[in-house]
Scaffold this active site. Structure first.
Site, mmCIF file in Angstrom:
data_model
loop_
_atom_site.group_PDB
_atom_site.id
_atom_site.type_symbol
_atom_site.label_atom_id
_atom_site.label_comp_id
_atom_site.label_asym_id
_atom_site.label_seq_id
_atom_site.Cartn_x
_atom_site.Cartn_y
_atom_site.Cartn_z
ATOM 1 N N HIS A 258 7.783 -8.226 -0.545
ATOM 2 C CA HIS A 258 8.559 -7.006 -0.336
ATOM 3 C C HIS A 258 9.801 -7.046 -1.202
ATOM 4 O O HIS A 258 10.384 -8.109 -1.402
ATOM 5 C CB HIS A 258 8.960 -6.858 1.139
ATOM 6 C CG HIS A 258 9.319 -5.454 1.492
ATOM 7 N ND1 HIS A 258 10.588 -4.946 1.317
ATOM 8 C CD2 HIS A 258 8.554 -4.435 1.954
ATOM 9 C CE1 HIS A 258 10.581 -3.680 1.682
ATOM 10 N NE2 HIS A 258 9.375 -3.341 2.066
ATOM 11 N N ASP A 309 2.004 -3.244 5.535
ATOM 12 C CA ASP A 309 0.631 -2.832 5.243
ATOM 13 C C ASP A 309 -0.420 -3.854 5.676
ATOM 14 O O ASP A 309 -1.593 -3.518 5.771
ATOM 15 C CB ASP A 309 0.477 -2.569 3.738
ATOM 16 C CG ASP A 309 1.224 -1.315 3.331
ATOM 17 O OD1 ASP A 309 1.013 -0.288 3.983
ATOM 18 O OD2 ASP A 309 2.026 -1.384 2.393
HETATM 19 N N1 COA Z 1 0.858 -11.807 -3.879
HETATM 20 C C1 COA Z 1 1.148 -12.844 -4.674
HETATM 21 N N2 COA Z 1 2.343 -13.031 -5.256
HETATM 22 C C2 COA Z 1 3.284 -12.122 -5.007
HETATM 23 C C3 COA Z 1 3.072 -11.013 -4.176
HETATM 24 C C4 COA Z 1 1.794 -10.873 -3.603
HETATM 25 N N3 COA Z 1 1.522 -9.845 -2.811
HETATM 26 N N4 COA Z 1 4.184 -10.280 -4.109
HETATM 27 C C5 COA Z 1 5.085 -10.905 -4.866
HETATM 28 N N5 COA Z 1 4.552 -12.003 -5.419
HETATM 29 C C6 COA Z 1 5.213 -12.927 -6.324
HETATM 30 C C7 COA Z 1 5.179 -12.367 -7.739
HETATM 31 O O1 COA Z 1 4.035 -12.795 -8.449
HETATM 32 C C8 COA Z 1 6.446 -12.920 -8.320
HETATM 33 O O2 COA Z 1 6.245 -14.281 -8.631
HETATM 34 P P1 COA Z 1 6.865 -14.912 -9.979
HETATM 35 O O3 COA Z 1 8.344 -14.736 -9.835
HETATM 36 O O4 COA Z 1 6.376 -16.312 -9.947
HETATM 37 O O5 COA Z 1 6.294 -14.065 -11.087
HETATM 38 C C9 COA Z 1 7.426 -12.872 -7.144
HETATM 39 O O6 COA Z 1 6.602 -12.975 -5.983
HETATM 40 C C10 COA Z 1 8.244 -11.596 -7.097
HETATM 41 O O7 COA Z 1 7.348 -10.471 -7.129
HETATM 42 P P2 COA Z 1 7.657 -9.066 -7.771
HETATM 43 O O8 COA Z 1 6.380 -8.342 -7.971
HETATM 44 O O9 COA Z 1 8.537 -9.230 -8.967
HETATM 45 O O10 COA Z 1 8.510 -8.418 -6.625
HETATM 46 P P3 COA Z 1 8.853 -6.873 -6.485
HETATM 47 O O11 COA Z 1 10.048 -6.820 -5.638
HETATM 48 O O12 COA Z 1 8.897 -6.207 -7.807
HETATM 49 O O13 COA Z 1 7.557 -6.303 -5.755
HETATM 50 C C11 COA Z 1 6.013 -5.642 -4.181
HETATM 51 C C12 COA Z 1 7.462 -6.033 -4.408
HETATM 52 C C13 COA Z 1 5.885 -5.122 -2.756
HETATM 53 C C14 COA Z 1 5.644 -4.509 -5.137
HETATM 54 C C15 COA Z 1 5.108 -6.866 -4.413
HETATM 55 O O14 COA Z 1 5.419 -7.875 -3.475
HETATM 56 C C16 COA Z 1 3.635 -6.511 -4.358
HETATM 57 O O15 COA Z 1 3.079 -6.063 -5.362
HETATM 58 N N6 COA Z 1 2.967 -6.710 -3.163
HETATM 59 C C17 COA Z 1 1.580 -6.364 -3.020
HETATM 60 C C18 COA Z 1 1.435 -4.873 -2.773
HETATM 61 C C19 COA Z 1 1.950 -4.474 -1.405
HETATM 62 O O16 COA Z 1 1.631 -5.081 -0.403
HETATM 63 N N7 COA Z 1 2.740 -3.387 -1.384
HETATM 64 C C20 COA Z 1 3.248 -2.821 -0.137
HETATM 65 C C21 COA Z 1 4.717 -3.033 -0.011
HETATM 66 S S1 COA Z 1 5.306 -2.557 1.599
#
Ligand code: COA
Length: 373
Positions: A258, A309
């Site tokens: 998140h 979710d």
């Molecule tokens: N599975 C695996 N790794 C994850 C992850 C996941 N669901 N969510 C975050 N990470 C990891 C990323 O790979 C990243 O690792 P790194 O620094 O080694 O590259 C780190 O955690 C930070 O992730 P990032 O995508 O930069 O964070 P964000 O704040 O931009 O994204 C979300 C937040 C919610 C978009 C992201 O966690 C995600 O894509 N989750 C899956 C989709 C989801 O469940 N969305 C609903 C949100 S309520």
């Protein structure tokens, strides 16, 4: 110009009284009321009132709001005709277009006063569920089920979707799910809605932008990806293998991580309990058990927590809701937050217009004739 974080991470973009989140402590509250209290005590209609007007309703006020939501449930015939014509299109695409269409049949569409916008908020709140359930009935060749004025929003949604009145447990489970998804500060879809509202465009346009932003798999679309993953795996062992495989290939696991929470998402706590309770009642507890194992593995291996979710997926599936309606249901609930934020934006508006850090070619490029490129 200073770069202030990709994705506006950590940037404060508005003042708002509606929603408070402490991502480190795992605290979420609507208008000062902790989400745990609301999940335990409130109905979704009370939460709608709370989000819109900043306080809990008195009994007469709640009765009035409920009556207005019932009275405004019916959608224009032209929208029903569109839903009929949409065939097997994606429900979020259909919902986005239908919400946008609603403005065409509202005589007050062009009146952007707060009073008219509040009335339109009631219509959006009442008609979004009708759009979702009507579309599902029509695409399955079933007769549309007229709403039951005696049922609240949650029960009526399940009734008009399935044709069966839910029992108290199923109704309360769905009502709580709606409460938990109702608002979440400046999440992507709410921000999109506020950006549109801040141009003094109308509330239907702002709500349409909200639906459009919610659709993406990084936002509301994640709950559908979660259930697809659970069903594809079939068993807890296979699910864990799948998760490990995906992580090894740097594929994100839906339902985890998140932007704001760095600890347990307080909404997930309630959805986890609902997933277990409804799963046991409807014979889908295996999905809950598998989810629990994935959650444990993600915490131990990546220190990532389940978000809203993750357990909503198995909860909705156990409630018998078709998978591609999971995100539209998120929209049904979040419509309360979108409209609350749009009204707040109108009450104290300033155009939202940030700047970009320019990374293009040096300015002043010489013009090259097309024949010489
Ligand atoms: N599975 C695996 N790794 C994850 C992850 C996941 N669901 N969510 C975050 N990470 C990891 C990323 O790979 C990243 O690792 P790194 O620094 O080694 O590259 C780190 O955690 C930070 O992730 P990032 O995508 O930069 O964070 P964000 O704040 O931009 O994204 C979300 C937040 C919610 C978009 C992201 O966690 C995600 O894509 N989750 C899956 C989709 C989801 O469940 N969305 C609903 C949100 S309520």
């Amino acid at each position: 110009m200073a770069v202030t974080g990709a994705g506006l991470e950590g940037i404060v973009a508005a003042e708002s009284r509606i929603c408070y989140i402490d991502g480190d402590a795992g605290i979420l509250s609507y208008q000062g009321y902790n989400i745990h209290t609301l999940a335990e005590k409130a109905t979704f209609e009370e939460v709608i009132y709370l989000l819109w007007y900043g306080r809990l309703p008195k009994q007469t006020e709640l009765d009035q709001l409920k009556a207005a939501l019932v009275a405004n449930r019916e959608i224009p015939a032209e929208v029903t005709a569109f839903l009929k014509s949409a065939g097997q299109a994606g429900p979020m695409d259909v919902l986005r277009t239908a919400v946008s269409m609603l403005s065409l049949y509202d005589k007050e569409a062009k009146d952007n006063s707060i009073e008219a916008s509040e009335k339109k908020a009631v219509k959006l709140m009442a008609q979004t569920p009708t759009i979702v359930t009507t579309f599902d009935r029509l695409r399955n060749g079933k007769a549309v089920v007229p709403g039951d004025p005696g049922l609240g929003l949650a029960a009526n949604f399940l009734y008009t979707l399935t044709g069966k009145r839910p029992d108290d447990v199923m109704e309360r489970a769905f009502d709580v799910a709606l409460i938990l998804h109702a608002d979440h500060e400046l999440n992507a879809s709410t921000f999109a809605a506020r950006v549109v509202a801040a141009t003094l465009s109308d509330i239907y346009s702002a709500a349409t932008a909200g639906v459009a932003a919610l659709k993406g798999p990084l936002h509301g679309g994640a709950n559908e990806d979660v259930i697809k993953m659970l069903l594809e795996a079939g068993s807890a062992d296979k699910a864990l293998d799948m998760v490990k495989n995906r992580l090894a290939n740097k594929i994100k696991i839906p339902g985890f991580g998140h932007r704001v929470y760095h600890t347990t998402d307080p909404r997930a706590t309630h959805l986890k309990a609902l997933s277990e309770e409804i799963g046991k009642r409807t014979g889908h507890v295996d999905l809950y058990l598998t989810s629990k194992q994935i959650e444990q593995y993600m915490k131990e291996s990546k220190n990532l927590n389940a978000n809203v979710d993750f357990y909503s997926a198995s909860t909705y599936y156990s409630l018998g809701i078709p998978i591609d309606l999971f995100t539209p249901i998120f929209a049904v609930s979040r419509m309360s937050g979108w409209t609350a934020h749009v009204l707040e934006q109108y009450r104290n508006n300033r155009l939202i217009r940030p700047r970009a850090d320019y990374t293009g070619l040096p300015v002043g490029q010489p013009w090259v004739e097309i024949s010489a490129r």
